[in-house]
Design a protein around this motif. Sequence first.
Motif, mmCIF file in Angstrom:
data_model
loop_
_atom_site.group_PDB
_atom_site.id
_atom_site.type_symbol
_atom_site.label_atom_id
_atom_site.label_comp_id
_atom_site.label_asym_id
_atom_site.label_seq_id
_atom_site.Cartn_x
_atom_site.Cartn_y
_atom_site.Cartn_z
ATOM 1 N N ILE A 131 0.855 -1.176 0.000
ATOM 2 C CA ILE A 131 0.000 0.000 0.000
ATOM 3 C C ILE A 131 0.898 1.235 0.000
ATOM 4 C CG2 ILE A 131 -1.844 -1.241 1.189
ATOM 5 C CD1 ILE A 131 -1.018 0.137 3.773
ATOM 6 N N PRO A 132 0.360 2.406 -0.361
ATOM 7 C CA PRO A 132 1.195 3.613 -0.363
ATOM 8 C C PRO A 132 1.321 4.251 1.018
ATOM 9 C CG PRO A 132 -0.928 4.095 -1.361
ATOM 10 C CD PRO A 132 -0.942 2.636 -1.033
ATOM 11 N N GLY A 133 1.496 3.452 2.030
ATOM 12 C CA GLY A 133 1.729 3.904 3.386
ATOM 13 C C GLY A 133 0.591 3.493 4.318
ATOM 14 N N PRO A 134 0.946 3.033 5.531
ATOM 15 C CA PRO A 134 2.308 2.873 6.010
ATOM 16 C C PRO A 134 3.107 1.900 5.149
ATOM 17 C CG PRO A 134 0.754 2.713 7.832
ATOM 18 C CD PRO A 134 -0.044 2.689 6.571
ATOM 19 N N THR A 135 4.400 2.191 5.025
ATOM 20 C CA THR A 135 5.274 1.373 4.201
ATOM 21 C C THR A 135 6.061 0.401 5.079
ATOM 22 O OG1 THR A 135 7.060 3.008 4.328
ATOM 23 C CG2 THR A 135 5.491 3.233 2.515
ATOM 24 N N ASN A 136 6.800 -0.465 4.416
ATOM 25 C CA ASN A 136 7.628 -1.429 5.136
ATOM 26 C C ASN A 136 8.732 -0.706 5.914
ATOM 27 O OD1 ASN A 136 6.612 -4.136 4.017
ATOM 28 N ND2 ASN A 136 6.953 -2.940 2.169
ATOM 29 N N VAL A 137 8.934 -1.108 7.164
ATOM 30 C CA VAL A 137 9.957 -0.483 8.011
ATOM 31 C C VAL A 137 11.233 -1.317 7.923
ATOM 32 C CG1 VAL A 137 10.534 0.276 10.341
ATOM 33 C CG2 VAL A 137 8.157 0.387 9.544
ATOM 34 N N HIS A 140 5.034 2.059 -4.282
ATOM 35 C CA HIS A 140 6.431 1.713 -4.606
ATOM 36 C C HIS A 140 7.339 2.796 -4.032
ATOM 37 C CE1 HIS A 140 5.216 4.279 -8.016
ATOM 38 N NE2 HIS A 140 4.375 3.326 -8.402
ATOM 39 N N LEU A 141 7.256 2.940 -2.705
ATOM 40 C CA LEU A 141 8.004 3.986 -2.025
ATOM 41 C C LEU A 141 8.606 3.451 -0.742
ATOM 42 C CD1 LEU A 141 5.615 6.431 -0.143
ATOM 43 C CD2 LEU A 141 4.853 4.250 -1.051
ATOM 44 N N GLY A 142 9.585 4.190 -0.245
ATOM 45 C CA GLY A 142 10.202 3.822 1.020
ATOM 46 C C GLY A 142 11.305 2.802 0.832
ATOM 47 N N ASP A 143 11.354 1.807 1.707
ATOM 48 C CA ASP A 143 12.385 0.771 1.678
ATOM 49 C C ASP A 143 12.016 -0.232 0.591
ATOM 50 O OD1 ASP A 143 14.667 -0.615 2.543
ATOM 51 O OD2 ASP A 143 13.473 -1.891 3.858
ATOM 52 N N PHE A 144 12.488 0.009 -0.621
ATOM 53 C CA PHE A 144 11.941 -0.655 -1.805
ATOM 54 C C PHE A 144 13.069 -0.884 -2.802
ATOM 55 C CE2 PHE A 144 9.137 -1.050 -5.502
ATOM 56 C CZ PHE A 144 8.012 -1.652 -4.970
ATOM 57 N N ASN A 145 13.084 -2.078 -3.433
ATOM 58 C CA ASN A 145 14.098 -2.349 -4.443
ATOM 59 C C ASN A 145 13.490 -3.108 -5.622
ATOM 60 O OD1 ASN A 145 13.865 -5.039 -3.634
ATOM 61 N ND2 ASN A 145 15.720 -4.993 -2.381
ATOM 62 N N ASP A 146 14.330 -3.493 -6.567
ATOM 63 C CA ASP A 146 13.841 -4.153 -7.783
ATOM 64 C C ASP A 146 13.073 -5.437 -7.471
ATOM 65 O OD1 ASP A 146 15.315 -2.130 -8.941
ATOM 66 O OD2 ASP A 146 16.479 -3.426 -10.262
#
Length: 401
Positions: A16-22, A350-356
């Motif tokens: 979801i677009p927040g809360p994002t993964n910590v 697709h924001l925050g602690d995020f990679n490919d």
Amino acid sequence: MVRLNSHPSGRHFLQIPGPTNVPDRVLRAIDHPTIDHRGPEFQQLGKKVLADVRKIFQTVQPVVIYPASGTGAWEAALVNTLSPGDRVLMFETGHFASLWKKMAEKLGLQPEFLVGDWRHGVDAAAIGAHLVADSAHAIKAVCVVHNETSTGVTSDIAAVRRAIDAAGHPALLLVDTISSLGSIDYRHDEWGVDVTVSGSQKGLMLPPGLSFNAVSPKAIAAMSSARLPRAFWGWDEIIEANKNGYWSYTPATNLLYGLSEACDMLLEEGLANVFARHQRHAEAARSAVRAWGLEILCQNPAEYSPALTAVLLPEGHNADALRKVVLQHFNMSLGQGLSKLSGKVFRIGHLGDFNDLTLMGTLAGVEMGLALAGIPYRPGGVQAALDSLRATAVPHGLNAA
């Protein structure tokens, strides 16, 4: 017999677009023992956090930190600068712009809400024209949302500032960056923003619980004549205590540990690289949506959000049903459509602690979900995203600086 409601294996995909993964680094920081918020160890933490967070807002001005959600920071921005009956100019970009307007009404302000279609950002020319017509300068503030979380539309804040200046109008500029700070390039000082509102649970990679007001000298001066009731939200006592690294009340000590670590992570990566990473993942996500034959809600490519993509489903198909299928089968949460968009869109964060790999797992879950939910689509979205990522890959050790 396999039961879909049995405990799922693997980690939950919170997309979801927040809360994002910590991130683990932030979780471990929050896990520190609680300390005396009046002692010297906390003072060191307070001074570091207050200095670092200014860098994230790209400001040299004070940033007030509250133990609250972004909604609290909305209220703080209004009550510190305005008086009952003041007219405020606001622009309808989506659900959250509408909620801020409702708050203004509850506080006894008179919002003038410029109507939008939820598919475009703020029309700076319309703002400017409205201010030019206000020859008596009755409008005291312009309130806009930088990145509308409900729609995936980003607005040009620098253009809004230019429109205010071109109109020769003294109105304050108040901007919501709750889903853009730390994800999308944002420049509080350079863009002449008077109050920037934000929250901890999105690009800052923290749990919910902290909110922020970055404040200009003009905004601080407005406090002297602002007559909306304020006690807890008042900037003056907090800013005074912050000068020595403390707060005028008991702060959210352990979340401040997390904020310190989150700022370290963002500054270690480099803000330019953080913003480039978000742009790259957003374009890959949109490549998948296009390949599926689905429609991106935002209609102006110049306003596409680097933080999230809202996807419009074909008429007759319910986005919440798709989200339910994805959650049940793949243990992944996608953002729902809010108010006017309920059941019509789903949102990919697709924001925050995020990679490919996070992105590709997310898009694979969406594509499998589309098939299971019976949504008409063209296969190949995952491959389109892979192609996009391959074409924009940054060699290890290089960056956008």
